[in-house]
Each structure stands twice: as C-alpha cells, then as structure tokens.
Design a protein around this motif. Structure first.
Motif, short mmCIF file in Angstrom:
data_model
loop_
_atom_site.label_atom_id
_atom_site.label_comp_id
_atom_site.label_asym_id
_atom_site.label_seq_id
_atom_site.Cartn_x
_atom_site.Cartn_y
_atom_site.Cartn_z
N GLY A 148 0.79 -1.22 0.00
CA GLY A 148 0.00 0.00 0.00
C GLY A 148 0.83 1.27 0.00
O GLY A 148 0.29 2.36 0.21
N ASN A 149 2.13 1.13 -0.21
CA ASN A 149 3.04 2.29 -0.23
C ASN A 149 2.90 3.16 1.03
O ASN A 149 2.92 4.39 0.96
N LYS A 150 2.78 2.50 2.18
CA LYS A 150 2.54 3.23 3.43
C LYS A 150 3.83 3.57 4.19
O LYS A 150 3.90 4.60 4.86
N LEU A 151 4.80 2.68 4.13
CA LEU A 151 6.00 2.85 4.95
C LEU A 151 7.27 2.75 4.10
O LEU A 151 7.29 2.10 3.06
N ALA A 152 8.30 3.39 4.60
CA ALA A 152 9.65 3.23 4.07
C ALA A 152 10.57 2.98 5.26
O ALA A 152 10.17 3.15 6.42
N CYS A 153 11.78 2.59 4.98
CA CYS A 153 12.74 2.40 6.08
C CYS A 153 12.88 3.67 6.91
O CYS A 153 12.98 3.64 8.14
N ILE A 154 12.85 4.80 6.22
CA ILE A 154 13.03 6.09 6.88
C ILE A 154 11.86 6.43 7.81
O ILE A 154 12.00 7.29 8.69
N SER A 155 10.75 5.73 7.67
CA SER A 155 9.59 5.98 8.54
C SER A 155 9.94 5.68 10.00
O SER A 155 9.43 6.36 10.91
N CYS A 156 10.76 4.68 10.22
CA CYS A 156 11.15 4.30 11.59
C CYS A 156 12.59 4.68 11.90
O CYS A 156 13.02 4.59 13.06
#
Length: 627
Positions: free
Chosen positions: A332-340
């Motif tokens: 769903g293109n919700k998260l990337a590594c940079i999100s956390c």
C-alpha cells in the motif's frame, strides 16, 4: 676435510651477503620470534603448573583454607596475564570459551555442537572465589578448577611449542593493549576481585619484556621509535602500579597518554624496522589503524564478507539511499525504512514502539538507531539475523512492517526507468535480472553500512584533534569505564556489545527490564527476546529476556530507550542501572547478566556519565549524504 667444510661455509655466507640475500644467521630480527617463543612456552608451562596446584587445593578445600584458595586463584590469574596477549591472539575462540571468557553460560558454534556451555574458566573462578564459602560454592570452585586444568592440559598439547612471526608478536602486543583498556581497566575480566589494575600491570609489563627482544638487530630508522615505546611502557607500568583505587584510576589520561600513543608507535616501529604486516588470522581490528578511536580501527567489511557485492560501492550506496526512503517497498506504499529510522533523530523515530502499517497498531519493539550498525555480528533486538542484507528480508515479510514480498517489490521497481538504469549500473551482468531480492537487499545494506559516526567531540579529543573537552565529561568517561561498569558491556570504541579485543562476537544481556519504571511494584517485561528469535541455537532459558547490547553513540538523540521504549530520559536509564536492574529492584530474573548490586552512583556522578555520553553525538556525515 673439516677445515675445508668450514671454509666453504664461510665462502657461502660471504656470497649471500654480497648478493644481498639474508639468512637467519645474518638477520638478528629473525631470532626475535624464537626467543619470544621460548619465553612464552616456559611461561605457559608455569601457568599450567599453577592451574594444577589450584586444582589440588580446590579438591581439598574447606571453609578454613578459603584464604589460601583465593590467593592461588589470584596467583594463577596473574601468571596467565603474562601469556594472555599471545595466547588470546592465537587461540581466540578457545580462550574466550574455556580459559578467560565471561562467567556466563554461552553457546559456541565451534564447541559442544551448539549446546549450552556452563560458566567456566578464570573469570568464573574469580567470581565464585568472592562468594560465600558454602559447601555448595566450594564444590562449584572445585569443578571449575578441575575443568580449567583439563582444558589447559588439552590446549597445551596442540598449542605448544608455539611458532611466532615478528609481525604477529607486535600485533599480539597491540591487541593486548586493547584488551587491557577495554576488559582489564573496566573490571570485565575480574568480576569478583575487581583486581583489574594489578592484572593490567602484569600484562603490560609482560608486553614490554616481549617487545624489548626487538632491540637486537634494530634498524637505525627504528631506534628512536624503540626508545619512545620503551618510555611509554614504563609510564604505563608506573601508572598501573601506583596503588590507585580501582574507581579513582584516570582511564582517560591513560588512554591519551599511554594506550593510544603506544598503539600508534608500535605500528610506526613495525614499518621503520621493515616488518611486514602478516596477521595470523582475520580480525575485525584493522592493524593499519593508528588509534583505538581511529575512524578505521574496525572494518565493517569484516562483518559483511558473504554479501552480494561489497558494501562500500558508491553506486550501491546511492541506490540504497533511494530505496531506504521509498514507500514502494511496503504494501500500500505506506512505509519506508526512513519511517522508523529518521536521520533527524539519529535514525530512530522517537517512539516507545514504532508505528506499524495498520492504523492504531504498533510494532513489538523500539526502533534502534542504525548508525554504526555495520559493526556487529548479530542484528535486531533479539539478534535473530547475522548480516545486514538478510536483515532486510525480515522487515519486508513482517505483517506489522512492510507486509509484502520481494516479487511485488521487484514488479514495482521494474516499472521505473530510473530504477532500471540504476540497478543495471550497479548490478548489471551478475544475474539474469538486475532487480532481484539480493540486489535490493544489498543496496539497502550498503547504505545502512555507510552510516558511520566516529567524529564526535569525544573522538576528536582522544585523537588529539582538539584540546577542548568538558571536565564533567572527563569525569563521566572515567565513571563509564570504571565504577559505573558501563564499559564492561558497551565496549570501546563503538560502545556497543561487540567484544574486544578482536570484535568477533556481539553480546546480548539480561537486564530485568520492567513494563514500567516502578521501583515500588515492578513487573518484568514479558518479551522473551533472544530465546524466542526462531534460531535453534538460541532456544535456551539462558537467553530468556535477553536483548542485544546496542551502541550508546548518539544516545542523546535516540530516546526513548530499551527494547520496549521504557525510559524517556537518560537519568531514568542510569537510575535503573544504579538500582541493579530488575533483580536489584526485587524481581526474580532468571540469569540476569547485569549485577543486582547497586552501583552507588551519586546524582552528580549520574550527570557526569550523561555528560560523557552526550559528547558521543555525531551526525555530521549524514547531512553530507543528503547534499
């Protein structure tokens, strides 16, 4: 006929001299290994005899002769310290497992087929020797002494006589300096007696005695360095022998004035005396480094030998950064590594537990910083993975994280002309498809591996790049490495759990972390940690509630702390340790590796330790990566 043979021999020697060739007779340096080996072999035999005497005393021990037994344990350890810097270099795994490893159960891939190895060796004896002299403990000491005798007798048969090389002797001494500073002066080696200063004195004196053999046949270019090194040894020996209290010893001054200068001068001597670099075996320690806090003191390449492509490729690092920031890698293109792992927060997210891809849900654990992540042999809080590439797979598959698979990601990336071009430039020709699971994982791993932070105010101060450093931070460093016992788990120079002096293995610890910081009615956190990481080798009660020892570098930017985000401030973290962890707070914590004894740190001392840790902040390189 005899005279003729002698004459022919002399003619042969003259010919070799004139032709520029060297022989053992004409090159005094070549005799150094033989002389050192002879002394070492004799000293190791002496150690073996002391262990035998210890076993005899232990087998006849009673509460009335416990003082004599303690003295023999101390004497045996001191004799071992005369040979340890060489023995540990050549028999690293055996030494750490059976002779002088931490007094904790352990699992070894080399011994006992992955079964738990009970605490054994000299550290276990040092600890047991200072417990109450009950019948049960005396029996334990007897078993430890007999076990040590059996193992020393065994290793002596395969280890002796030893054969040395000049370069390896110098590397033994240099790694021995690292051991003294990181394991001796921190108290790691002496959990019961806290006899680290005396043992370090013996070690350093033995190293000096060994080094002095190089005086024979020294090249003119190396003579000045030889004299410098001798003076530095003398200074260090004098400092260690000054009868200073363990808690009062100035470790920072010793680092700057003895350890680092010696470490550098030994390398300079080696080069000036034309002794080529010939390590006995591959270590993470880079013997070309000039300082324990040199940027290149440890090599991340050591920890990533079996990767798809070497992780220092600029093209894959650049590609990895794009992938790191791209939400297409998640469902769903919700998260990337940079999100956390936000660069503005030292690649953490500032939350107790990270947001998941499901609204209102959080992941199971806190998001640790990935700065300097490459200096490790295990990854994730529960240590379930062994390299940075394979770490990516877990994030992709996790239902609370990216919740997808590589087939879906490859399909998305193949639709991007830019990604197709970049993957071709970085990985073209290696496999049929440039964009695949290994190439994606390798690129992200390369970027993460590039996130190195080794230019903090503290680093610059101990490398003599600046003379400015806060007085409270100086006191804090000495507390961190001494009384506070922080440095006995967070090992210099990375201040993480990768064990010196060769940095071949990363540790986890059982701290007794609670669900909330309530010293009156504490409740143990229910996360079983390493014991439930899915690896059969870690499925042991010893690893229950055990979590990776992460680095304290950049810790001022990475709150909240611990695997469950329990502590919001460094003051709370230090107070928890000051109480003795969960067990010190009255909880029954199986196999707590943190001592349950209070540290007795005052409020001022806690602030000093924090002041030191705050000087480990360095995010300068990450700004450059963005430009």
């Amino acid at each position: 006929m005899k005279k003729t043979s002698i004459l022919l021999g002399l003619i042969s020697i003259c010919f070799l001299v004139l032709s520029g060739k060297k022989t053992a007779i004409l090159d005094p340096i070549d005799t150094v290994p033989e002389k050192v080996a002879a002394v070492y072999n004799a000293n190791f035999r002496t150690f073996q005899k002391e262990v035998e005497l210890l076993a005899v005393l232990a087998n006849n021990s009673t509460p009335s002769n416990i003082v004599q037994l303690k003295r023999q344990v101390e004497k045996t350890r001191l004799v071992y310290k005369e040979v340890e810097f060489i023995f540990d270099y050549y028999q690293t795994t055996y030494s750490g497992t059976y002779i002088n490893g931490a007094p904790l159960p352990r699992v070894s891939e080399y011994f006992e087929a992955g079964d738990i190895i009970a605490p054994c060796g000299l550290q276990a004896l040092d600890e047991a020797d200072f417990e109450e002299a009950t019948t049960e403990n005396l029996q334990h000491i007897t078993e430890l002494a007999n076990g040590l005798k059996d193992r020393v007798d065994f290793i002596s048969k395969v280890h002796l006589p030893i054969h040395l090389k000049s370069s390896q002797i110098i590397e033994c001494i240099r790694s021995g300096l690292v051991r003294i500073f990181t394991l001796g002066l921190t108290g790691y080696d002496t959990p019961g007696s806290v006899n680290g200063l005396k043992e370090s004195y013996v070690s350093l004196n033995s190293m000096k005695t060994t080094f002095l053999y190089f005086e024979t046949g020294i090249s003119p270019a190396a003579k000045y360095k030889f004299e410098t090194i001798t003076k530095l040894f003398d200074k260090g020996i004098k400092n260690l022998g000054a009868n200073t209290d363990f808690n009062d010893f100035d470790r920072l001054a010793f680092l700057k004035e003895v350890v680092n200068p010696l470490y550098a001068a030994l390398l300079e001597f080696q080069k000036a005396n034309n002794i080529k670099l010939e390590p006995f075996k591959k270590h993470a320690q880079n013997y070309n480094a000039t300082n324990i806090f040199d940027i290149n003191f440890l090599e991340t390449d050591f920890y990533s030998e079996l990767v798809y492509l070497p992780l220092d490729n600029p093209e894959t690092i650049k590609l990895g950064r794009l992938l790191f920031e791209d939400t297409q890698l998640s469902a769903g293109n919700k998260l990337a590594c940079i999100s956390c792992h936000n660069p503005d927060k030292a690649f953490t997210d500032g939350l107790p537990k990270s947001k998941s891809n499901k609204e209102g849900f959080f992941t199971a654990r806190n998001s640790p910083s990935i700065i300097n992540a490459g200096f490790s042999t295990r990854y994730f809080w529960d240590m379930r993975e062994i390299d940075l590439e394979r770490q990516v797979v877990h994030v992709i598959d996790d239902s609370l994280e990216f919740n997808t698979n590589f087939n879906a990601i490859v399909s998305k990336l193949n639709k991007s002309p830019n990604y197709v071009r970049l993957f071709n430039e970085a990985f073209g020709g290696i496999s049929k498809q440039d964009i695949n699971e290994r190439s994606i994982s390798n690129a992200i791993a390369a970027y993460v591996n590039s996130l190195k932070s080794l230019n903090s105010p503290f680093d610059k101060y101990v490398r003599n790049e600046t003379n400015e450093y806060p007085e409270n931070a100086k006191r804090g460093f000495n507390l961190f490495m001494g009384k506070g016992a922080c440095g006995s788990c967070h090992f210099a120079p990375m201040f993480n759990g990768t064990i010196p002096p060769f940095y071949l293995e990363s540790e986890s610890e059982v701290l007794g972390i609670t669900e909330g910081f309530d010293a009156v009615d504490p409740k143990l956190d229910t996360d079983l940690g390493r014991m439930k990481n899915g690896l059969s080798v870690d499925k042991h009660p010893y690893f229950k509630n055990s979590f990776k020892t992460v680095s304290v570098r950049n810790i001022a930017l990475t709150a909240p702390y611990m695997h469950n985000g329990l502590f919001g401030t460094l003051e709370d973290v230090l107070e928890f340790y000051n109480l003795g962890g969960g067990a010190g707070m009255g909880l029954e914590v199986e196999n707590q590796t943190l001592s349950d004894s209070p540290l007795d740190l005052s409020k001022q001392e806690i602030q000093d330790v924090i002041a030191f840790m705050e000087t480990l902040t360095d995010t300068s390189g990450f700004t450059a990566l963005k430009n």
